[in-house]
Scaffold this active site. Structure first.
Site, PDB file in Angstrom:
ATOM      1  N   ARG A  49       0.839  -1.195   0.000  1.00 61.88           N
ATOM      2  CA  ARG A  49       0.000   0.000   0.000  1.00 61.88           C
ATOM      3  C   ARG A  49       0.876   1.247   0.000  1.00 61.88           C
ATOM      4  NH1 ARG A  49      -4.314  -1.633   4.782  1.00 61.88           N
ATOM      5  NH2 ARG A  49      -5.320  -3.378   3.696  1.00 61.88           N
ATOM      6  N   ASP A  51       1.106   5.492   0.278  1.00 60.64           N
ATOM      7  CA  ASP A  51       0.386   6.596   0.904  1.00 60.64           C
ATOM      8  C   ASP A  51      -0.035   7.642  -0.122  1.00 60.64           C
ATOM      9  OD1 ASP A  51       0.772   5.507   3.463  1.00 60.64           O
ATOM     10  OD2 ASP A  51       2.728   6.479   3.650  1.00 60.64           O
ATOM     11  N   ARG A 196      10.061   7.629   4.038  1.00 68.16           N
ATOM     12  CA  ARG A 196      10.036   9.094   4.156  1.00 68.16           C
ATOM     13  C   ARG A 196      10.667   9.547   5.469  1.00 68.16           C
ATOM     14  NH1 ARG A 196       3.994  10.426   3.503  1.00 68.16           N
ATOM     15  NH2 ARG A 196       4.758  12.528   4.006  1.00 68.16           N
TER      16      ARG A 196
END
Length: 262
Positions: A49, A51, A196
């Protein structure tokens, strides 16, 4: 039958991969398009998945259907019903026991950072940006401390729902390509916002706000509150999934480096 598909998308146009109540997930767009080709509802299961704002050069997903179509119909037909910022790249019939997520051995991401005093106009939304020069050698050295199996709680989003913060990072590399810094990460799986958050801390190393030993200490402290802020999603790309050759899938990886970055 079960069909696996390779997918490319521009994440700025979606609220992440996962289906959303307002229909703004990548999954939503693809399920609507494939259903028009199949003439029945389908449910997609993805390798990972992404973001909101995160892109994919090669996402892999699968669905099951009772409808028989030529493989190129799943590609061309679906693309005819998709917005231009998402595309099905290939389709392949797979065995009943294949699962895009659970059959994956590793996943790869790249983060592309534009390092220049002026933010790029033509690459807006497609790359991260930092305006001051960064010490690439120090960042490369710090990245080596990430390799192997670790508890990555220091780089895990507070809302992450993974049952364990332990992941095994098999690749962590950084190279400068003109004005671009290209980070490459491969692991068995990733935590929410992990890349990130790692990039945000590495930028601190590049600025001189953290030295390599302090970066390594962050990892060992396992406390997200002590680590630098999460970096912007714009430059993050899902670039591939590693599967056993026995599944006989088309190429399941792509590389941002192949784009012209002059």
């Amino acid at each position: 039958m079960k069909i696996a598909i390779g997918i490319e998308y521009h994440g700025a146009h979606f609220q992440g991969w996962q289906s959303q109540p307002n229909g703004a997930g990548v999954q939503d767009a693809l399920e609507r398009a494939i259903a028009l080709v199949a003439g029945e509802q389908v449910r997609l299961h993805a390798a990972g998945r992404t973001d909101s704002g995160v892109h994919a050069l090669m996402q892999v997903a699968h669905f099951e259907t009772s409808i028989v179509r030529p493989l190129n119909a799943w590609v061309r037909g679906s693309n005819a019903h998709l917005p231009p910022w998402v595309r099905v790249l290939w389709a392949s019939e797979v065995a009943d026991d294949f699962h895009a997520r659970f059959s994956a051995r590793a996943r790869s991401y790249q983060y592309v950072l534009y390092n220049h005093p002026v933010a790029p106009a033509s690459q807006h939304g497609r790359v991260g940006w930092y305006h001051r020069p960064l010490a690439v050698a120090a960042m490369q050295q710090a990245m080596q401390t990430l390799l192997g199996e670790h508890d990555f709680s220091a780089f895990r989003a507070s809302e992450c729902q993974a049952s364990s913060p332990v992941r095994t990072l098999s690749q962590a590399a950084l190279k400068a390509q003109g004005r671009y810094l290209i980070f490459h990460f491969q692991a068995n799986a990733f935590l929410q916002h992990q890349i990130r958050n790692m990039v945000g801390a590495l930028v601190y190393v590049g600025q001189g706000k953290l030295d390599v030993s302090a970066f390594a200490e962050l990892l060992q402290q396992r406390d997200r509150r002590l680590a630098p802020p999460t970096f912007m999603p714009d430059g993050l790309y899902f670039t591939g999934v590693q599967y056993e050759a026995a599944w006989q899938l088309p190429p399941c990886s792509a590389d941002w480096d192949a784009f012209n970055t002059d």
